[in-house]
Design an enzyme around this catalytic site. Structure first.
Site, PDB file in Angstrom:
ATOM      1  N   ASP A 211     -38.506 -18.427 -23.578  1.00  0.00           N
ATOM      2  CA  ASP A 211     -39.021 -18.352 -24.956  1.00  0.00           C
ATOM      3  C   ASP A 211     -40.162 -17.327 -25.033  1.00  0.00           C
ATOM      4  OD1 ASP A 211     -39.281 -18.715 -27.649  1.00  0.00           O
ATOM      5  OD2 ASP A 211     -40.040 -20.769 -27.544  1.00  0.00           O
TER       6      ASP A 211
ATOM      7  N   ASN B  57     -34.228 -13.650 -34.491  1.00  0.00           N
ATOM      8  CA  ASN B  57     -35.216 -13.639 -35.591  1.00  0.00           C
ATOM      9  C   ASN B  57     -35.987 -12.326 -35.652  1.00  0.00           C
ATOM     10  OD1 ASN B  57     -36.583 -14.221 -33.216  1.00  0.00           O
ATOM     11  ND2 ASN B  57     -38.088 -15.552 -34.204  1.00  0.00           N
TER      12      ASN B  57
ATOM     13  N   HIS C 104     -33.354 -17.170 -23.535  1.00  0.00           N
ATOM     14  CA  HIS C 104     -34.209 -17.304 -24.716  1.00  0.00           C
ATOM     15  C   HIS C 104     -35.382 -16.317 -24.652  1.00  0.00           C
ATOM     16  CE1 HIS C 104     -35.754 -20.423 -27.816  1.00  0.00           C
ATOM     17  NE2 HIS C 104     -36.309 -19.252 -28.048  1.00  0.00           N
TER      18      HIS C 104
ATOM     19  N   ASP D 176     -33.052 -19.763 -33.996  1.00  0.00           N
ATOM     20  CA  ASP D 176     -34.313 -20.095 -33.329  1.00  0.00           C
ATOM     21  C   ASP D 176     -35.539 -19.645 -34.120  1.00  0.00           C
ATOM     22  OD1 ASP D 176     -35.883 -21.075 -31.056  1.00  0.00           O
ATOM     23  OD2 ASP D 176     -36.485 -18.987 -30.927  1.00  0.00           O
TER      24      ASP D 176
ATOM     25  N   HIS E  14     -32.750 -24.941 -32.229  1.00  0.00           N
ATOM     26  CA  HIS E  14     -34.205 -25.158 -32.234  1.00  0.00           C
ATOM     27  C   HIS E  14     -34.413 -26.483 -32.971  1.00  0.00           C
ATOM     28  CE1 HIS E  14     -38.489 -23.712 -33.177  1.00  0.00           C
ATOM     29  NE2 HIS E  14     -38.339 -24.776 -33.935  1.00  0.00           N
TER      30      HIS E  14
ATOM     31  N   HIS F  73     -46.842 -11.464 -29.308  1.00  0.00           N
ATOM     32  CA  HIS F  73     -47.527 -11.393 -30.601  1.00  0.00           C
ATOM     33  C   HIS F  73     -48.674 -10.392 -30.537  1.00  0.00           C
ATOM     34  CE1 HIS F  73     -45.477 -14.511 -32.806  1.00  0.00           C
ATOM     35  NE2 HIS F  73     -45.571 -15.330 -31.779  1.00  0.00           N
TER      36      HIS F  73
ATOM     37  N   HIS G 251     -37.581 -13.250 -26.963  1.00  0.00           N
ATOM     38  CA  HIS G 251     -37.818 -12.537 -28.224  1.00  0.00           C
ATOM     39  C   HIS G 251     -38.238 -11.113 -27.882  1.00  0.00           C
ATOM     40  CE1 HIS G 251     -37.516 -16.142 -30.765  1.00  0.00           C
ATOM     41  NE2 HIS G 251     -38.083 -16.769 -29.741  1.00  0.00           N
TER      42      HIS G 251
ATOM     43  N   HIS H 208     -35.572 -25.091 -25.669  1.00  0.00           N
ATOM     44  CA  HIS H 208     -36.932 -25.538 -25.345  1.00  0.00           C
ATOM     45  C   HIS H 208     -37.219 -27.015 -25.603  1.00  0.00           C
ATOM     46  CE1 HIS H 208     -37.155 -24.641 -29.592  1.00  0.00           C
ATOM     47  NE2 HIS H 208     -37.390 -23.361 -29.429  1.00  0.00           N
TER      48      HIS H 208
END
Lengths: 440, 323
Positions: free
Chosen positions: A308, A95, A61, A155, A182, A312, A63, A235
Site C-alpha cells: 500500500d 486511483n 498494492h 481502492d 478496500h 504524498h 500507488h 490491507h
C-alpha cells in the site's frame, strides 16, 4: 553488449548456498559454478557470500500516482523504488487522475512501466466508473487491453453497494479476474481519523471502528461464496478480520487477504504525536490487532504482504492531523519490516517470505513469469538480500519521490543488494541502476 | 511549564500552582486600576481558527490586564481562508516576533502540532482544539469549585489546596466535548471523584481507562454521587437532527439528561450548578437551574479572566514576581 551474471554462494530462499548463472533472461544453471564466458557477452561475477537469493518480490498494492500526481511519484520513480526494495513486479492502483477505469488509461500506465524498465508494472483497473461506486467500469476492455488487467479495485473507496459488488465479482469470472476490496463501510467511517478505541477517545480524533472493516469483509466473503467468485481483501488490519477470513477459508471460500508492513509493526499509539506521518487508511490498530495479523500471516490465513505504498507531498503531511493525507510509503521498507516482525521472531522462514511476498501475490494477480521457483529455466527475476545488515531509515535517502515513511529514524534489518528483472540488474551494489542502462 | 496544551499533562503541583496564581491575579482585579505591568512589551497572539468571541475576549482581557500587547488573528477573512496552512501562519507570526500563541482550532491536536513541529519557538496555549482539550476552561472550573468548597464562592480559596474528596457529576455530550476531557483529567488530578453521565451514543468507545465512573442514568448517578457540583455540557441540537443522530429528540434528551427543576431540587444543599456556556436553555439545562442561586455560570466567566492571566503569566514571566 548484454551481460551474463554468475552469482556465487547465494543461499537460495535462505537455505544452502549455490551458484547461479543468469543468461538470456533465465536462470541458466544452478549449483556449482558453471559459467563460461561467451563471445560478445560480458560476464559479471557477484560474490553473494552471506546473501539470500529470493524470487523477485511482487506487490499487489502500489500507488504510483501517475497520471495526475507526478509531483509525488511517477511510474519511473515508483518502480525504481520498488526495485530498490527487491520487487520485480508491482500492481499500480487505479486511483489516479484520470482514474484507471478505461483501457486507454491502463494501457498508458502499462506502457510507462515498460519504458521505465525497473519492474513489471501491472495496472489495476477500477471496478466502477470514476471510483464512484455506481456503475461498472469496462472491466472486459481493460482485461483484453495490452495491459491484460486481472486485478480490479476501487481502492481508496469501498465498493459498498452490495449489488455492484456482486455484479463485479460475477463479471470478472469470464477472464479470471479478481476484485480487490478496500473494506470500509462508509457510513460508519464518516470523518474518521484513526482507529476507534482508547487512544481516539483520549485524543478526540474521530474513530474508524474495526467493525467498519469486518462487516464489509464478512459480506463480501458471503457474496463471493454465493456467486462462486474469487475475492481479495486489501490491507486487512483487525483481529476480527483475521477471524472472519480464517472462517471463510475453513469453509472453502475462494478468498485471499493481504496485510501491509505498517500494520505488522505500528499501533494507534503513534497517533499521540498528532503527526500525520502515522495517518493511514485503514488506520494503525491496537497491539492486539498487530499480534493477530502476525499470527494470521504465520498460519496462512493472510496470504500476502502488500505495501500500500502511498506517496504524498510534504505539505500534505506537515500539517494538523485531520488536514493530513492518508497513506505512507512502503516499497523500500517492506522486506525489512517483514524480516523484523516475522523472520526474526521465528514465525516465517525465508521460503515463507518468498511465498507471501512473491509466489502468492503473483498467483493472485495472475502475473506470468513472476513469483516462480528459483530453478533452472525459470525467468531470472531475483533479489539478493543481506539479512545481516541493519540500517536506520532516512527519508531523504529513499528512492521514492516522497518522504512520508512512518519508519524514519527506525533501525530495520536487511538490505537489498541486487535485483534482477529477467536477468538484467535493476539494482546493483545496493543502488538502483541508471535508467539508461536498465532501459538500454 | 513550557506550553499549556492538555490538563492531562499537568501534575497536581502544577495545577495547584496555577489556581493559587489565579487567586493572586483575582485579588488584583478588585482594584480600581486592574492593569499589571508584568508582561509589558510582550506580544500575545490570539490565533482563532474557530469563532469563539467569549473565549477570545477572555484571553484578550487577561493579556491586556498583564500589559501585554494583543494581536487578534481570526481565520475568517484572513490568509487562512485563502488556503494558507497552519504552518505558514505560524512561521509568519514567528517572523513578527511574537512571544506566545493562544490557539483555538477546529482540529484536535492542532495546538500540539504547533508546539512540537518546530514551526515556532514560543509558548503555545490551547484555547480549545476540536474534541480534544480546553485546559483553561477546566482550570477555571476547578478554580470556581475550589472557592465553593472552601467558602461561599467569592472568598479566595486557601493556598495549596486541591479538590480532594469532592464529587463532581459531568452530564451530556462527552463524546464531542473538549470540556469533558479536560475536566475529567484535571478533577481527577486534583483529587475529586468524577462521574460522567450521558446516553451511550454520546460516550466515546474506549472511555474505560478514564479516571471516572460512567453512568447512563442521571437520576441514579445524582443519587449515588451526592455531588458537590453538577457540570452540564452543551449539546448541539444539530447532532440530533441528521441521519445517524445521537438521540431521538430534544424533548427526550431534556427528559432524560436535562437539569430540570425537579432534579435541581433533589441536589444536595451545597451542590453548585456549572456550565461552560453557551447554554441551550430548555435542552441540557432549564432556565430554573441556570438562574438559580446554585448556578456559578456567571462566576465561571469572571474567574476565566483570572485563570487565563495566571496561565499567561506562568508561561511568559515564569519565576518573576507578581507586581
Amino acid at each position: 553488449m548484454s551481460t551474463d551474471y554468475l552469482i556465487l554462494g547465494a543461499r537460495l530462499l535462505g537455505e544452502e548456498p549455490a551458484d547461479l548463472v543468469l543468461r538470456d533472461g533465465v536462470i541458466a544453471s544452478l549449483g556449482a559454478d558453471t559459467a563460461h564466458p561467451r563471445d560478445g557477452v560480458e560476464l559479471v561475477t557477484v560474490d553473494a557470500d552471506g546473501l539470500l537469493a529470493l524470487p523477485g518480490l511482487v506487490d499487489l498494492h502500489t500507488h504510483l500516482r501517475e497520471p495526475g500526481r507526478e509531483d509525488t511519484e511517477t511510474v519511473l520513480t515508483g518502480s525504481r523504488a520498488a526495485a530498490a526494495g527487491g520487487f520485480t513486479a508491482v500492481h499500480a492502483m487505479a486511483n489516479t487522475t484520470p482514474v484507471a477505469d478505461t483501457a486507454g488509461v491502463v494501457e498508458q500506465v502499462h506502457r510507462l512501466g515498460i519504458d521505465a524498465g525497473y519492474v513489471d508494472v501491472r495496472p489495476v483497473g477500477a471496478v466502477s466508473v470514476g471510483l464512484e461506486g455506481t456503475r461498472l467500469a469496462e472491466l472486459g476492455a481493460m482485461a483484453s487491453s495490452a495491459a491484460g488487467v486481472r486485478v480490479f479495485s476501487d481502492d481508496g473507496h469501498c465498493v459498498d453497494d452490495p449489488v455492484l459488488m456482486r455484479r463485479a465479482l460475477e463479471y470478472v469470472k469470464s477472464f479470471d479476474g479478481v476484485i480487490a476490496q478496500h473494506a470500509q463501510e462508509p457510513r460508519l467511517t464518516v470523518g474518521a481519523q484513526m482507529h476507534e478505541g482508547v487512544v481516539s477517545a483520549e485524543l478526540g480524533l474521530a474513530g474508524w471502528p474495526a467493525v467498519a472493516e469486518e462487516s464489509i469483509i464478512a459480506r463480501d466473503i458471503l457474496l463471493a461464496e454465493h456467486v462462486g467468485s474469487r475475492l481479495h481483501v486489501c490491507h486487512l488490519s483487525t483481529a476480527g478480520s483475521v477471524d472472519i477470513v480464517r472462517w471463510a477459508k475453513a469453509r472453502g471460500i475462494d478468498v485471499t487477504a493481504e496485510v501491509t508492513p505498517h500494520h505488522l509493526l505500528l499501533t494507534d499509539e503513534q497517533a499521540r504525536s498528532y503527526d500525520p506521518r502515522y495517518k493511514v487508511n485503514p488506520p494503525l490498530r491496537t497491539a492486539e490487532d498487530v499480534e493477530a495479523v502476525r499470527a494470521g500471516l504465520a498460519d496462512g490465513t493472510i496470504d500476502v504482504v502488500a505495501t500500500d505504498h502511498a506517496p504524498h507531498a510534504a505539505e500534505d503531511k506537515d500539517c494538523e492531523w485531520p488536514a493530513g493525507a492518508f497513506g505512507m510509503t512502503g516499497l523500500e521498507t517492506a522486506l525489512p519490516v517483514v524480516q523484523a516482525t516475522m523472520v526474526e521472531t521465528g514465525r516465517l522462514t525465508w521460503a515463507d517470505v518468498a511465498r507471501v511476498l512473491s509466489t502468492t501475490p503473483a498467483r493472485i494477480g495472475r502475473v506470468s513469469g513472476q513469483g516462480r521457483p528459483v530453478a533452472v529455466g525459470e525467468p531470472a527475476n531475483l533479489t539478493l538480500v543481506d539479512p545481516a545488515a541493519r540500517r536506520r531509515v532516512e527519508p531523504a535517502a529513499q528512492v521514492t519521490r516522497s518522504r512520508n515513511t512512518p519508519f524514519a529514524g527506525t533501525e530495520l534489518p536487511g538490505r537489498v543488494v541486487a535485483t534482477f528483472l529477467r536477468g538484467r540488474a535493476t539494482v546493483y551494489d545496493g543502488a538502483p541502476v541508471a535508467h539508461e542502462e536498465v532501459n538500454a | 511549564m513550557r506550553h499549556l496544551l492538555s490538563t492531562a499533562e499537568l501534575t497536581r503541583d502544577e495545577a495547584v500552582r496555577i489556581l493559587d496564581t489565579a487567586e493572586a491575579m483575582a485579588a488584583t482585579q478588585g482594584r480600581s486600576i486592574k492593569k499589571l505591568p508584568t508582561l509589558r512589551g510582550r506580544t500575545v497572539v490570539n490565533l482563532f481558527f474557530e469563532d469563539s468571541t467569549r473565549t477570545r475576549i477572555s484571553f484578550e482581557a487577561a493579556a491586556k490586564r498583564l500589559s501585554a500587547d494583543v494581536l487578534n488573528f481570526s481565520a475568517k477573512g484572513s490568509s487562512v481562508s485563502k488556503g494558507e496552512s497552519l504552518k505558514d501562519t505560524a512561521l509568519t507570526l514567528q517572523a513578527m516576533g511574537i512571544d506566545a500563541v493562544v490557539i483555538r482550532h477546529h482540529d484536535s491536536g492542532a495546538p500540539h502540532r504547533l508546539a512540537h513541529s518546530g514551526w515556532i519557538d514560543v509558548p503555545v496555549l490551547n484555547a480549545g482544539d476540536g474534541t480534544h482539550q480546553h485546559p483553561t476552561q477546566a482550570l477555571l472550573d476547578a478554580f470556581t469549585l475550589r472557592r465553593h468548597l472552601s467558602a461561599d464562592g467569592e472568598t479566595p480559596a486557601p493556598e495549596d489546596t486541591a479538590l480532594d474528596g469532592a464529587s463532581v457529576v459531568i452530564v451530556g455530550d462527552v463524546l464531542h466535548s473538549r470540556v469533558a476531557r479536560s475536566n475529567v483529567s484535571l478533577l481527577h488530578t486534583l483529587g475529586a471523584r468524577v462521574t460522567v453521565v450521558a446516553p451511550p451514543t454520546l460516550l466515546p468507545v474506549g472511555i474505560e481507562p478514564w479516571p471516572c465512573e460512567v453512568r447512563y442514568d442521571l437520576d441514579e448517578a445524582l443519587a449515588e454521587a451526592v455531588p458537590d457540583a453538577v457540570m452540564m455540557l452543551r449539546v448541539q441540537r444539530e447532532r440530533m437532527t441528521s441521519a445517524g443522530g445521537f438521540f431521538p429528540s430534544p424533548h427526550e434528551y431534556h427528559r432524560r439528561y436535562g437539569l430540570d427543576g425537579e432534579r435541581l431540587a433533589r441536589l444536595p444543599e451545597r451542590c453548585v450548578v456549572m456550565h461552560p456556556g453557551p447554554m441551550n436553555r430548555g435542552l441540557e439545562i432549564s432556565a430554573e437551574a441556570a438562574d438559580s442561586p446554585r448556578s456559578t455560570i456567571v462566576e465561571q466567566v469572571g474567574n476565566g479572566v483570572a485563570v487565563r492571566m495566571a496561565a499567561l503569566y506562568l508561561l511568559l514571566a515564569g519565576e518573576e514576581g507578581i507586581a
